[in-house]
Every structure is written in C-alpha cells, then in structure tokens.
Design a protein around this motif. Structure first.
Motif, PDB file in Angstrom:
ATOM      1  N   UNK A  84       6.960   5.182  -2.084  1.00  0.00           N
ATOM      2  CA  UNK A  84       6.644   6.097  -2.367  1.00  0.00           C
ATOM      3  C   UNK A  84       7.730   6.872  -1.393  1.00  0.00           C
ATOM      4  N   UNK A 138       0.708   4.239  -2.924  1.00  0.00           N
ATOM      5  CA  UNK A 138       0.054   5.597  -1.620  1.00  0.00           C
ATOM      6  C   UNK A 138      -0.084   6.579  -1.777  1.00  0.00           C
ATOM      7  N   UNK A 141       0.439  -0.918   0.128  1.00  0.00           N
ATOM      8  CA  UNK A 141       0.018  -0.082  -0.301  1.00  0.00           C
ATOM      9  C   UNK A 141       1.238   1.077   0.026  1.00  0.00           C
ATOM     10  N   UNK A 142       1.874   1.151   0.241  1.00  0.00           N
ATOM     11  CA  UNK A 142       3.358   2.248   0.621  1.00  0.00           C
ATOM     12  C   UNK A 142       3.779   2.417  -0.748  1.00  0.00           C
ATOM     13  N   UNK A 143       3.457   1.664  -1.597  1.00  0.00           N
ATOM     14  CA  UNK A 143       4.738   1.544  -2.717  1.00  0.00           C
ATOM     15  C   UNK A 143       4.445   3.214  -3.752  1.00  0.00           C
ATOM     16  N   UNK A 144       5.020   3.200  -4.346  1.00  0.00           N
ATOM     17  CA  UNK A 144       5.237   4.803  -5.055  1.00  0.00           C
ATOM     18  C   UNK A 144       5.344   4.604  -6.911  1.00  0.00           C
ATOM     19  N   UNK A 159       4.192  13.897   2.682  1.00  0.00           N
ATOM     20  CA  UNK A 159       3.239  13.162   1.651  1.00  0.00           C
ATOM     21  C   UNK A 159       2.675  13.292  -0.422  1.00  0.00           C
ATOM     22  N   UNK A 199       4.731  14.703  -8.298  1.00  0.00           N
ATOM     23  CA  UNK A 199       5.260  13.623  -9.521  1.00  0.00           C
ATOM     24  C   UNK A 199       3.687  13.872 -10.703  1.00  0.00           C
ATOM     25  N   UNK A 215       7.069   9.942  -0.262  1.00  0.00           N
ATOM     26  CA  UNK A 215       6.503  10.615   0.919  1.00  0.00           C
ATOM     27  C   UNK A 215       6.548   9.559   1.797  1.00  0.00           C
ATOM     28  N   UNK A 216       6.296   8.324   2.181  1.00  0.00           N
ATOM     29  CA  UNK A 216       6.173   7.316   3.034  1.00  0.00           C
ATOM     30  C   UNK A 216       7.740   7.620   4.032  1.00  0.00           C
ATOM     31  N   UNK A 252       4.265  15.952  -2.363  1.00  0.00           N
ATOM     32  CA  UNK A 252       5.304  15.093  -3.227  1.00  0.00           C
ATOM     33  C   UNK A 252       4.438  14.334  -4.424  1.00  0.00           C
ATOM     34  N   UNK A 253       3.241  13.552  -3.701  1.00  0.00           N
ATOM     35  CA  UNK A 253       2.299  12.839  -4.739  1.00  0.00           C
ATOM     36  C   UNK A 253       2.100  14.032  -5.797  1.00  0.00           C
TER      37      UNK A 253
END
Lengths: 136, 165
Positions: free
Chosen positions: A48, B27, A37-40, B68, B75, A50-51, B71-72
């Motif tokens: 990611x 994420x 779930x934390x994959x970017x 986060x 990107x 951000x995590x 950053x999302x």
C-alpha cells in the motif's frame, strides 16, 4: 541509545518492522521488508502507498534528527510521488536527506528503491526544526 | 406496480458491497481502519491503538499512520463512488462484487498537510472526489479527532483510474 534502538522506540516503525541501515549529518537510510499485511491491492500483492509514505516519513524525520544540533522534529507536510508499483516480495529501501535547514524549518527529500533501476517513489517534505540552545 | 425494495434489504446490499471492498485491503485491516456509511457518504474510522504511536514521549500518532489513513480513505471513497451507480441500478450485486472485486485506483501522488499532532484517540476521515474522469481523479481528504471543525490533517491526491472495470 544506538540508532536501531531509536527506531524500535517508535511503536509504528517497529510495527512495520523498519530497519535503520545508516544515519548521520542530515541523512538516513531505512528499509522495510515486504509483508502480506502491508498489501494495498490484493490483485497484485503490491504494498500500500500508505506504508511507503510511513517509511518515507520516518526516514525523513530521522534524517532531520541526525542533522547537527537538532533536538525534536515533526512533519509539516509530505508529498509522495509514486513512480511505479513496488515489486511484491522485495525489500523497500528509503534514503532521505535534509538538503536545507533554517532556524525553524528543515527541507527534506527522499527516494524509495526496491532493487530496480528506477525509484518506486520519491518524496519531499518540510519538517519543524529546533536546534539546541547554543547560549546555554 | 412494483413494491419498493425494503429498507433493510437496501442497507444490507450496500453494507455487503462496502465490506467486500474494504475487507480486500490487507493494509487497512492491519491499521484497524473501518468505514461507517450513511447513504453513499462514508466516514473512515481509525480506532486508537498503541502500535500507531510515532512519538512515545508526547504521545502522538505516527505521521505515517496519518498519511496511510488518509490515503486509504481516499482510495476507498473513489472506488466506492465508482461502483455506487452500478450497485444502485442493480447492474452488479454484492455477491458478484465479492467474487470479482473491482480493480482499485492507483495513487499517482499524495500530499499530506499535518495540521496538529495526532492524539492517542480515535480519528475520523472523510474524502471528497473533486474530479473524476475516465483516466484521472483528484481527491481531497479531511481528518479530525474530537472536533469536526479542528482538522488534524488534510490531504490531496491524484489517482489513475482502473481501465475496463
């Protein structure tokens, strides 16, 4: 309240399943497991950025709070340098230290490792600092 | 003379391309982030959720969530700005994009300025690509909650652009 309970009291730290590994005198170590779930980037399975930022921010804040006399804190600014992609599946460990404290500001630096030789990321940040009233 | 593309077809094409770009980032889904689009302009939305809280006493959104979110937003904006010309010229269709998603830019560094504590309500962010070269890009992001003029966070990041598409 013990240290892990403190982390569990922060809903987002709990959502990312962070674990407090050590704490004391302006230093903290907090880690986080890899989770799909934390994959970017779906192409690589890398967590990611951000995590990783969230882990570094939490670890920095906890390090500041563990500084003798600290009461509350908030992040003023945080810079993260991403050295390389974290290995998919690997636990990420952040270590933060509060390397200088003034009456109102705590300066923090941190690194994040995934078990490899070089860090995944490094961070520096400034946090608000409020010491207990000594006169009271 | 060729008829112009019907407006609904244009919107659907753009929205489908955006949805496949955003939908591929687990994420972003985990945080509940979605994007609103007006022409090529994107606004990232972070709907409030209890799990996003960092300090339960205030309560305030976790600084890591704010970092986060920004950053999302950066990107996705950068990637969107990169694919936009091909999408508009018809060189790539949303279907082709969904099958073969563009590689995402990699963050080199990201600096977040926390201006105010994040209130327990929705947040919005808009990113601006200040420089986009063949290899490197610099992106600035602004985030606000109730009032567009009162930012609660801003950030600047540098990114390594994907090579060979």
């Amino acid at each position: 309240m013990n240290a892990q309970n403190f982390i569990n009291a922060l809903p987002f730290a709990k959502a990312l399943d962070m674990r407090l590994d050590s704490i004391g005198k302006g230093r903290a170590e907090i880690s986080m497991t890899w989770d799909a779930r934390f994959v970017g980037d779906p192409a690589t399975g890398v967590i990611h950025g951000g995590a990783v930022s969230a882990l570094m921010d939490t670890c920095g804040g906890v390090a500041v709070l563990s500084y003798p006399g600290a009461t509350t804190t908030a992040t003023i600014d945080l810079r993260i340098d991403y050295m390389r992609a974290a290995k998919p599946g690997a636990r990420i460990v952040a270590r933060a230290e509060c390397y200088h404290v003034t009456r109102n500001v705590a300066f923090m630096r941190a690194t994040a490792h995934d078990g490899g030789d070089t860090p995944v990321a490094t961070a520096t940040g400034a946090f608000t600092f409020a010491a207990k009233d000594q006169s009271a | 003379m060729t008829q112009p593309e019907p407006v609904q077809a244009v919107k659907q094409r753009r929205d489908r391309a955006l949805a496949s770009l955003v939908g591929a980032v687990p994420y972003a889904q985990f945080l509940g982030i979605y994007f609103e689009r007006h022409g090529d302009e994107l606004t990232a939305v972070l709907p409030y959720d209890e799990k996003l809280i960092g300090n339960p006493l205030l309560p305030a959104i976790h600084g890591g969530v704010i970092a986060s979110f920004l950053e999302v937003a950066a990107i996705i904006e950068l990637s969107w700005a990169t694919i936009w010309p091909d999408l508009e010229a018809g060189r790539v269709t949303p279907e082709q994009m969904a099958e073969n998603l563009p590689r995402l830019p990699k963050t080199i560094d990201f600096t977040v300025d926390f201006l105010r504590s994040g209130l327990p309500r929705d947040g919005y962010a808009r990113a601006r690509v200040n420089r986009s070269g063949r290899r490197y890009a610099s992106v600035h992001v602004e985030a606000w909650q109730d009032n567009r003029a009162r930012l609660f966070a801003q950030a600047t990041g540098h990114f390594l652009m994907p090579q060979n598409g």
